[in-house]
Design an enzyme around this catalytic site. Structure first.
Site, short mmCIF file in Angstrom:
data_model
loop_
_atom_site.label_atom_id
_atom_site.label_comp_id
_atom_site.label_asym_id
_atom_site.label_seq_id
_atom_site.Cartn_x
_atom_site.Cartn_y
_atom_site.Cartn_z
N THR A 37 0.82 -1.22 0.00
CA THR A 37 0.00 0.00 0.00
C THR A 37 0.85 1.26 0.00
O THR A 37 0.37 2.33 -0.38
CB THR A 37 -0.92 0.02 1.23
N ASP A 38 2.13 1.15 0.41
CA ASP A 38 2.92 2.38 0.58
C ASP A 38 3.17 3.09 -0.74
O ASP A 38 3.05 4.31 -0.82
CB ASP A 38 4.22 2.11 1.33
N ASP A 174 9.77 1.16 4.48
CA ASP A 174 10.91 0.49 5.10
C ASP A 174 11.89 1.49 5.70
O ASP A 174 12.32 1.36 6.85
CB ASP A 174 11.62 -0.38 4.07
#
Length: 390
Positions: A37-38, A174
């Site tokens: 989703t990022d 991340d």
């Protein structure tokens, strides 16, 4: 023995003693829910973990960067004076090279440096060892060169290095989780606005177990990038009807269903996962705030099933780990975490069930695959930092 003590010893063995060293540490992360989703400007819920990359460095008096990777027992050298080139022979070095190049492209004059690093993050497990290397490199290089950037600026520059130099079109999760982690908390992040909130992880009698499948299939980067392209194709279709849509984050399931026949089945399935996964993150946030871990586990299970059936980033071995975990009493949720095509599962497990989980899941998985999985108990950890040591 602490990791920074080890890396200090390694550094001195490679480069000799002398001036005080800078030590940078950056953790890996496990994503509790919100997969892929990022880069669709959506929502994620990761936590930094206690496994980390530790990097020692000191300045040189020239434009050279010399790096020793203790885990590979390899050394590279490149110059900051000319264009920093991609290294096909020692690909591990490209995460450091890319960060240096992007920092210089931002107008930051870097100091030559000597660097040694090692990590405790399992490589190829989907726990973001690459992002941790990038973040540690940025912290060390900036400190050695006397420059300051905000944590968000560092995360975005590290993401850019991985996108443009390494060639992996990842989102920002991340790098953000590595630098913004907080002990005993998860991070709820809006990947469009970069608004975030540290969410207390009050798990009570439950624990977070990460189970490494021991598998990393080939073509991960190309398949990852293909799915990102699928998402962009879906957005292009929907913008014809809703011009205000910027990303799949703006799309409701109802709107997607309404125009699904205008896109290929593959593109539709990718979009369906993203749209429903964003909602699962929001629902998970509510569940955690009210202490409803049963509901959170149910959403974790739904997330894996969607990755398997719609986004198609799971694999036979990971699906087996999830299946075996769900058969253990006391397991509330089990799902693939990370980019996929192998790597790890994340599991929400009652503490009393952990020994049985380790015994039965490992035994049956090894019998059926010939691979011995590795299981890690993960605690939410603090984010990256840099300090001086004598």
């Amino acid at each position: 023995m602490k990791a920074d003590v080890n890396i200090r010893k390694v550094f001195i063995e490679q480069f000799g003693s002398g001036r005080p060293l800078l030590i940078a540490t950056a953790p890996g992360r496990v994503n509790l829910i919100g997969e892929h989703t990022d880069y669709n400007e959506g929502y994620v819920l990761p936590m930094a973990i206690e496994f980390q990359v530790t990097m020692a460095g000191r300045p040189r008096n020239d434009d050279l960067v010399t790096i020793y990777a203790a885990d590979y027992q390899q050394k590279v050298m490149f110059s900051l004076a000319g264009p920093i080139e991609y290294d096909r022979e020692k690909p591990w070095s490209n995460y450091l090279r890319g960060v240096c190049r992007v920092l210089q492209e931002q107008g930051i004059k870097l100091q030559g440096m000597e660097v040694a690093f090692a990590g405790t993050i399992p490589q190829g497990a989907g726990l973001s060892s690459s992002a941790a290397v990038e973040v540690a490199t940025a912290l060390l290089a900036l400190e050695l060169s006397g420059f300051h950037l905000t944590q968000l600026e560092i995360a975005r520059l590290c993401q850019r290095a991985e996108n443009e130099f390494v060639g992996m079109n990842c989102g920002i999760m991340d790098q953000f989780a590595s630098i913004m982690g907080k002990k005993d908390h998860a991070i709820f992040l809006d990947c469009r606005t970069f608004d975030f909130e540290h969410i207390p992880l009050d798990l009570g009698k439950y624990r977070i177990l990460v189970c490494h499948s021991g598998v990393k299939h080939q073509l991960v980067t190309s398949e990852y990038n293909r799915r990102r392209q699928n998402c962009l194709e879906g957005v292009a279709v929907m913008k014809q009807h809703f011009p205000e849509i910027r990303a799949l984050r703006d799309l409701s399931p109802r709107k997607l269903e309404q125009y699904r026949t205008e896109m290929s089945n593959e593109v539709y399935r990718r979009c369906y996962h993203i749209v429903t996964e964003n909602q699962r993150v929001l629902d998970s946030l509510l569940a955690l705030r009210r202490g409803d871990l049963t509901e959170f586990g149910r959403l974790m299970n739904q997330s894996h099933d969607s990755q398997r059936d719609y986004y198609e980033v799971s694999c036979r071995e990971v699906d087996l780990l999830v299946e075996l975990a769900r058969q253990i009493p006391g397991v509330l949720g089990a799902r693939l975490t990370g980019g996929g095509f192998g790597g790890c599962t994340v599991n929400l497990v009652e503490a009393a069930a952990v020994p049985r989980f380790k015994s039965e899941v490992c035994r049956v998985y090894q019998e059926r695959t010939g691979i011995e999985p590795r299981i890690f108990l993960c605690q939410p950890a603090a984010g990256a930092q840099v300090r001086v040591t004598e």
